[in-house]
Scaffold this active site. Structure first.
Site: not given
Ligand code: NAD
Ligand code: GLY
Length: 360
Positions: A119, A141, A183, A225, A235, A239, A243, A246, A250, A263
């Site tokens: 939890r 998030k 982004e 942000k 949100e 907030r 997006n 997005h 998406h 992404h």
């Molecule tokens: P990811 O986590 O898949 O990383 C991208 C690639 O880079 C992966 O293969 C990873 O292993 C590699 N990698 C990471 N760091 C590295 C480094 N320093 N050196 C070499 N390789 C490295 O992708 P991302 O773009 O970081 O994140 C995308 C994800 O984030 C999506 O799932 C998206 O939905 C999510 N997201 C969440 C929010 C939120 O607010 N929580 C906001 C935007 C995106």
């Molecule tokens: N990436 C969108 C949010 O954090 O709200």
């Protein structure tokens, strides 16, 4: 090092940005408990895991790690279960701390594990991609994908600390780096016209990964942000402007299957579509579409829909967006450069015209 403080009514945390921060125990120590689980993936582990382990080893009596398979296609409940299994196998209690060492996929999954394990336990973000440093590690998030929709299972769970080590960007592949820049551009478009102009001015050097400029871009992105998150953590309204692009993005990610388009790449095309639609509605000049198009092209980001993706595909997939309210599709659009709104008030023909314009 630069530091931001994100202060919410019931929780606050620091976001530190600088070089070599993963090695700075004094920043992490106040947040450590006696049980720590580092969550990472099989790409990042060989590069950064042992360094983080050795920094923590003397301070944490029970330090373990779990290495997940890399990739958006593994951001699932099934793979999430591996984190719970590791925690249970090591008899970790509610006082444990999880550390997310990786990009947005690892951050979102670790955060959700922290929100749900017994939890709720504490967690720390150590983002290693540009995208996770400017976006996903900040704001709380968390979650995983479902075959029927992206990020459909999740929770709000704020971290104890965000440690952004800019040196980790040195090992990031070009394509991932560019995806993060999409982004960064988003923040200028939605909230800060001066930042957008600054990005245009320094774009070539940013693409060369100039460290001083990158640190500034990450800091300004996180600050923008954080300001939005402070106003509307869960949100209820504002907030959603984070997006921009997005809803289109998406839809692209779901259409192509998770992992085909990154992404940030889907967001790039989505930003362009949202800006174009705002221009059709007369709220921003068409020159802004051209300016954005130029930046995306220079970064090697996509500026057209995936091959074969039709208007019907978009409409069907966009109907599942979380911003759909009582059956009505709502979009983030620009009222001006630096000013975004969430609205369901637009002629559907303008949406169709936008989708058709970007068909490849
Ligand atoms: P990811 O986590 O898949 O990383 C991208 C690639 O880079 C992966 O293969 C990873 O292993 C590699 N990698 C990471 N760091 C590295 C480094 N320093 N050196 C070499 N390789 C490295 O992708 P991302 O773009 O970081 O994140 C995308 C994800 O984030 C999506 O799932 C998206 O939905 C999510 N997201 C969440 C929010 C939120 O607010 N929580 C906001 C935007 C995106
Ligand atoms: N990436 C969108 C949010 O954090 O709200």
């Amino acid at each position: 090092m630069k530091t931001l403080n994100l202060r919410l009514p019931t929780h606050e945390y620091d976001i530190h940005i600088g070089r070599d921060l993963l090695h700075q125990l004094e920043l992490i120590r106040p947040h450590l408990t006696s049980e720590v689980m580092i969550v990472t993936n099989d790409t990042i582990a060989p590069i950064y895991l042992s360094a983080v382990q050795s920094v923590l080893a003397d301070s944490v009596p029970r330090l373990h790690s779990v290495v997940l398979p890399d990739g958006e296609m593994h951001k699932t409940l099934d793979v999430l279960n591996q984190i719970y299994t590791a925690l249970l196998e090591h008899n970790f209690s509610r006082r444990c701390t999880l550390i997310a060492l990786g990009g947005g996929v690892i951050g979102d999954m670790t955060g959700y594990a922290a929100a749900s394990y017994q939890r709720g336990v504490k967690f720390i973000q150590m983002p290693t991609t540009l995208l996770s440093q400017v976006d996903s590690s900040v704001g709380g998030k968390t979650g995983v994908n479902h075959a029927l929709g992206k990020n459909m299972i999740g929770a709000f769970k704020q971290p104890e600390l965000v440690l952004i080590d800019t040196k980790t960007l040195n090992t990031l592949p070009d394509r991932e780096f560019a995806a993060g820049l999409a982004e960064v551009l988003k923040y200028g478009l939605i909230a800060d016209a001066d930042f957008f102009a600054w990005l245009e001015q320094h774009w070539t050097d940013l693409l060369e990964r100039d460290e001083t400029l990158l640190t500034e871009a990450i800091y300004r992105s996180c600050a923008l942000k954080a300001a939005v998150v402070i106003e509307d953590e869960t949100e209820q309204g504002r907030r959603a402007i984070l997006n921009l692009g997005h809803t289109f993005g998406h839809a692209i990610e779901t259409f192509t299957g998770y992992g085909q388009w990154l992404h940030g790449e889907a967001v790039a095309t989505g930003l362009l579509m949202a800006t174009y639609m705002s221009a059709l509605l007369g709220d921003v000049p068409h020159t802004l579409v051209e300016r954005l198009n130029t930046l995306l092209l220079q970064a090697g980001l996509p500026i057209q829909s995936p091959e074969g993706m039709t208007r019907d595909d978009y409409i069907a997939l966009m109907a599942r967006d979380k911003k759909v309210d009582a059956g009505q599709l709502r979009l983030v659009l620009l009222k001006d450069l630096g000013h975004a709104i969430v609205t369901g008030e637009f002629p559907v023909e303008t949406l169709y015209q936008t989708i058709d314009h970007y068909q490849s």
